[in-house]
Design a protein around this motif. Structure first.
Motif, PDB file in Angstrom:
ATOM      1  N   PRO A  67      22.974  11.295   9.900  1.00 12.93           N
ATOM      2  CA  PRO A  67      21.515  11.398  10.061  1.00 12.93           C
ATOM      3  C   PRO A  67      20.756  10.895   8.829  1.00 12.93           C
ATOM      4  CG  PRO A  67      22.618  13.479  10.571  1.00 12.93           C
ATOM      5  CD  PRO A  67      23.619  12.606   9.884  1.00 12.93           C
ATOM      6  N   ALA A  68      19.543  10.459   9.089  1.00  9.14           N
ATOM      7  CA  ALA A  68      18.641  10.057   7.999  1.00  9.14           C
ATOM      8  C   ALA A  68      17.211  10.309   8.443  1.00  9.14           C
ATOM      9  CB  ALA A  68      18.826   8.599   7.635  1.00  9.14           C
ATOM     10  N   ARG A  69      16.430  10.825   7.531  1.00 15.49           N
ATOM     11  CA  ARG A  69      14.992  11.012   7.757  1.00 15.49           C
ATOM     12  C   ARG A  69      14.259  10.240   6.673  1.00 15.49           C
ATOM     13  NH1 ARG A  69      14.985  15.985   7.761  1.00 15.49           N
ATOM     14  NH2 ARG A  69      14.388  16.465   5.614  1.00 15.49           N
ATOM     15  N   VAL A  70      13.249   9.496   7.083  1.00 17.81           N
ATOM     16  CA  VAL A  70      12.473   8.687   6.141  1.00 17.81           C
ATOM     17  C   VAL A  70      10.998   9.039   6.305  1.00 17.81           C
ATOM     18  CG1 VAL A  70      11.729   6.361   5.526  1.00 17.81           C
ATOM     19  CG2 VAL A  70      14.125   6.795   6.065  1.00 17.81           C
ATOM     20  N   VAL A  71      10.356   9.330   5.189  1.00 22.38           N
ATOM     21  CA  VAL A  71       8.919   9.595   5.155  1.00 22.38           C
ATOM     22  C   VAL A  71       8.260   8.493   4.321  1.00 22.38           C
ATOM     23  CG1 VAL A  71       7.093  11.217   4.551  1.00 22.38           C
ATOM     24  CG2 VAL A  71       9.332  12.078   5.302  1.00 22.38           C
ATOM     25  N   ILE A  72       7.298   7.788   4.916  1.00 27.19           N
ATOM     26  CA  ILE A  72       6.570   6.728   4.224  1.00 27.19           C
ATOM     27  C   ILE A  72       5.150   7.226   3.948  1.00 27.19           C
ATOM     28  CG2 ILE A  72       5.761   4.344   4.323  1.00 27.19           C
ATOM     29  CD1 ILE A  72       7.901   3.808   6.438  1.00 27.19           C
ATOM     30  N   GLN A  73       4.731   7.133   2.694  1.00 33.83           N
ATOM     31  CA  GLN A  73       3.414   7.647   2.303  1.00 33.83           C
ATOM     32  C   GLN A  73       2.568   6.535   1.688  1.00 33.83           C
ATOM     33  OE1 GLN A  73       4.292  10.813  -0.425  1.00 33.83           O
ATOM     34  NE2 GLN A  73       5.129  12.168   1.147  1.00 33.83           N
ATOM     35  N   ALA A 112       0.818  -1.216   0.000  1.00 36.83           N
ATOM     36  CA  ALA A 112       0.000   0.000   0.000  1.00 36.83           C
ATOM     37  C   ALA A 112       0.851   1.267   0.000  1.00 36.83           C
ATOM     38  CB  ALA A 112      -0.928   0.008   1.215  1.00 36.83           C
ATOM     39  N   VAL A 113       2.144   1.123   0.214  1.00 39.03           N
ATOM     40  CA  VAL A 113       3.039   2.280   0.227  1.00 39.03           C
ATOM     41  C   VAL A 113       3.241   2.782  -1.193  1.00 39.03           C
ATOM     42  CG1 VAL A 113       5.387   3.063   0.717  1.00 39.03           C
ATOM     43  CG2 VAL A 113       4.211   1.533   2.322  1.00 39.03           C
ATOM     44  N   ARG A 114       3.003   4.087  -1.372  1.00 45.28           N
ATOM     45  CA  ARG A 114       3.143   4.672  -2.697  1.00 45.28           C
ATOM     46  C   ARG A 114       4.507   5.333  -2.909  1.00 45.28           C
ATOM     47  NH1 ARG A 114      -2.595   7.585  -4.306  1.00 45.28           N
ATOM     48  NH2 ARG A 114      -3.862   5.663  -4.348  1.00 45.28           N
ATOM     49  N   ARG A 115       5.077   5.823  -1.802  1.00 45.58           N
ATOM     50  CA  ARG A 115       6.319   6.587  -1.948  1.00 45.58           C
ATOM     51  C   ARG A 115       7.081   6.565  -0.625  1.00 45.58           C
ATOM     52  NH1 ARG A 115       8.289  10.797  -5.225  1.00 45.58           N
ATOM     53  NH2 ARG A 115       9.509  12.401  -4.136  1.00 45.58           N
ATOM     54  N   ILE A 116       8.392   6.469  -0.719  1.00 47.90           N
ATOM     55  CA  ILE A 116       9.257   6.576   0.445  1.00 47.90           C
ATOM     56  C   ILE A 116      10.325   7.616   0.131  1.00 47.90           C
ATOM     57  CG2 ILE A 116      10.865   5.394   1.994  1.00 47.90           C
ATOM     58  CD1 ILE A 116       9.443   2.787   1.312  1.00 47.90           C
ATOM     59  N   GLU A 117      10.347   8.669   0.929  1.00 46.62           N
ATOM     60  CA  GLU A 117      11.311   9.756   0.720  1.00 46.62           C
ATOM     61  C   GLU A 117      12.426   9.638   1.762  1.00 46.62           C
ATOM     62  OE1 GLU A 117       9.113  13.359   1.046  1.00 46.62           O
ATOM     63  OE2 GLU A 117       7.996  13.054  -0.823  1.00 46.62           O
ATOM     64  N   VAL A 118      13.645   9.564   1.289  1.00 46.74           N
ATOM     65  CA  VAL A 118      14.813   9.456   2.155  1.00 46.74           C
ATOM     66  C   VAL A 118      15.641  10.723   2.040  1.00 46.74           C
ATOM     67  CG1 VAL A 118      16.981   8.234   2.571  1.00 46.74           C
ATOM     68  CG2 VAL A 118      14.918   6.949   1.942  1.00 46.74           C
ATOM     69  N   THR A 119      15.958  11.306   3.187  1.00 43.51           N
ATOM     70  CA  THR A 119      16.860  12.445   3.231  1.00 43.51           C
ATOM     71  C   THR A 119      18.019  12.081   4.153  1.00 43.51           C
ATOM     72  OG1 THR A 119      14.956  13.933   3.014  1.00 43.51           O
ATOM     73  CG2 THR A 119      17.059  14.922   3.667  1.00 43.51           C
ATOM     74  N   THR A 120      19.237  12.264   3.670  1.00 46.45           N
ATOM     75  CA  THR A 120      20.388  11.818   4.456  1.00 46.45           C
ATOM     76  C   THR A 120      21.631  12.608   4.059  1.00 46.45           C
ATOM     77  OG1 THR A 120      21.604   9.855   5.170  1.00 46.45           O
ATOM     78  CG2 THR A 120      20.939   9.935   2.845  1.00 46.45           C
ATOM     79  N   VAL A 121      22.793  12.153   4.487  1.00 44.74           N
ATOM     80  CA  VAL A 121      24.043  12.851   4.173  1.00 44.74           C
ATOM     81  C   VAL A 121      24.511  12.476   2.771  1.00 44.74           C
ATOM     82  CG1 VAL A 121      24.778  13.047   6.568  1.00 44.74           C
ATOM     83  CG2 VAL A 121      25.390  11.001   5.277  1.00 44.74           C
ATOM     84  N   THR A 122      25.293  13.358   2.184  1.00 41.28           N
ATOM     85  CA  THR A 122      25.769  13.151   0.816  1.00 41.28           C
ATOM     86  C   THR A 122      26.565  11.856   0.693  1.00 41.28           C
ATOM     87  OG1 THR A 122      25.815  15.530   0.375  1.00 41.28           O
ATOM     88  CG2 THR A 122      27.197  14.133  -1.019  1.00 41.28           C
ATOM     89  N   ALA A 123      27.315  11.507   1.726  1.00 39.63           N
ATOM     90  CA  ALA A 123      28.128  10.284   1.673  1.00 39.63           C
ATOM     91  C   ALA A 123      27.289   9.054   1.349  1.00 39.63           C
ATOM     92  CB  ALA A 123      28.861  10.085   3.002  1.00 39.63           C
TER      93      ALA A 123
END
Length: 456
Positions: free
Chosen positions: A372-378, A294-305
């Motif tokens: 750091p990492a931020r994950v958004v599940i939609q 049912a997940v349509r999109r997962i957005e990951v924000t993290t460090v460039t490395a």
């Protein structure tokens, strides 16, 4: 400049090799024991893969079932014995198959470049456990500072060359040989390694750490035979990438060794995935109904490395471990990040296209102390997010001895092939094995250390 850089490394090696068991604090020896036990567990699990089992069976390696003087044990099913250089190469190769070997930031995995060599030599020579632990700590210190100093080009991988210098340091300490002479020899025979092998899933890449361990052991063999080496040869190739050469001059203090600032891995994938996977699982836990499809999109924000692995994989189990989108998809769909979760699955690969990855300059400012990492599940009707600063197992988010024991036992109980103790008592036998390895400093003779083997 080349001579100066080589001299700085040689001075570091001299000071690291001067560490003694008597000067090692108990808590440091305890931590080294955990690094040893964790590394042995990871090597033993990797040694049960089809490729390593077949490799160990090849007659050209000359492994035998019966122990002979000055030999060491492999961790491959069958309880094979062989010369320390061969055993260090085989165990070191096995140790990277599942991508669960510990590491150090900003890059590198010092233990898997040092432990196989040190363990094989300690077993073959009958060294004491405290001597082994001290040699591991010293070799780790040298390898970690080399990894820390150099900022290599994006295409160049740190495995297989810097680590050999750490391995040679440990071997010199265990054999009472000149550490500078040995690291010069080890530094004369580095590999040229590249990230593309990881992306393609070229499993010969797993031999890089094995080569570093073998080079460390053979440095002693070559030295005794009268060979000489040149650390300048290696440094002349990489000196242009020396971003932080000042790390070589820092004091070698048993209280502040870099092995205490390592991280342990609990996801069977490249370390650049780990903060993201922790954040993903935390966000997913907040959904009341857990239907990954049912997940349509997962957005990951993290460090460039971490964007180094923002790529879709080739269809094999090594490439999947170096794909952040695939790792996210596999964790969600399989509900696990154990080794089996990273076997290639076309459905998972297709789902990975729903994952987007972006870098955040604010997060970049925290690297490498934090990743750091931020994950958004939609889904169609809901959204959840979570942020972590470092993955579980990093020294800033330490795990317990019990956590590492559970990793060891579960990993080997789940591994394909025979396991210690048979189906009924294997977990108890593995628990006792882990505890003995973790208490290595109390061992009088490393040849008596229990290793996870089908014969036990």
């Amino acid at each position: 400049m080349t001579a100066s850089l080589a001299e700085q490394v040689e001075d570091l090696v001299t000071r690291a090799a001067a560490l003694t068991p008597a000067g090692m604090p108990d808590d440091v020896l305890d931590h080294v024991g955990l690094v040893l036990a964790d590394s042995v567990g990871v090597m033993a699990a990797g040694a049960r893969t089809a490729e390593v089992v077949a490799l160990a069976a090849d007659p050209s390696l000359g492994l035998g079932r019966d122990p002979a003087p000055s030999t060491a044990r492999t961790l491959v099913p069958g309880d094979g014995h062989g010369p320390p250089a061969t055993v260090a190469w085989l165990n070191g190769t096995a140790g990277t198959f599942l991508e669960l070997d510990e590491g150090f930031r900003p890059t590198g995995h010092p233990a898997i470049h040092v432990v196989p060599a040190a363990l094989a030599v300690a077993e073959a020579t009958g060294a004491g456990g405290a001597e082994l632990a001290t040699a591991i700590a010293a070799g780790y210190e040298v390898a970690a500072r080399l990894f820390e100093c150099f900022s290599l080009p994006r295409s160049m991988h740190p495995h297989g060359h810097f680590g050999a210098i750490g391995a040679a340091t440990a071997v010199a300490m265990l054999t009472w040989l000149d550490p500078v002479a040995l690291v010069r020899i080890a530094g004369t025979q580095p590999l040229l390694t590249g990230w593309e092998a990881c992306y393609e899933g070229a499993t010969a890449r797993n031999t890089w750490s094995g080569h570093a361990n073998r080079a460390g052991v053979l440095a002693g063999v070559l030295h005794r035979a009268g060979f000489t080496g040149s650390l300048r040869a290696h440094m002349s190739v990489v000196e242009q990438y020396a971003a932080s050469p000042g790390v070589f001059a820092e004091p070698v203090d048993a209280e502040t060794l870099r092995i205490r600032r390592n991280y342990f891995k609990f996801h069977s994938a490249c370390a650049l995935n780990h903060s993201v996977l922790d954040a993903l699982l935390a966000a997913w836990a907040e959904f009341p109904v857990k239907d990954p499809w049912a997940v349509r999109r997962i957005e990951v924000t993290t460090v460039t490395a971490n964007l180094r692995i923002d790529r879709l994989p080739e269809p094999n189990a090594l490439s999947t471990r170096f794909s952040l989108p695939y790792a996210v998809a596999a964790a969600l769909i399989t509900g696990s990040t154990r080794p089996a979760s990273f076997e290639w699955d076309g459905r998972v690969a297709e789902f990975a296209r729903r994952v987007t990855v972006a870098a955040d300059p604010v997060m970049d400012a925290l690297w490498p102390a934090r990743a750091p990492a931020r994950v958004v599940i939609q889904t169609a009707g809901e959204s959840r997010e979570a942020t972590v600063s470092n993955p579980r197992g990093h020294h800033s988010r330490p795990v317990t001895r019990e956590d590492l024991r559970d990793k060891f036992v579960t990993l080997l109980a789940d591994a394909p092939g025979p396991v210690p103790g048979g189906s009924a008592g294997r977990r108890g036998e593995l628990t006792r094995c882990f505890d003995a390895l973790a208490a290595v400093a109390d061992c009088a003779d490393c040849a008596a250390l229990p290793l996870p083997s089908p014969e036990r």
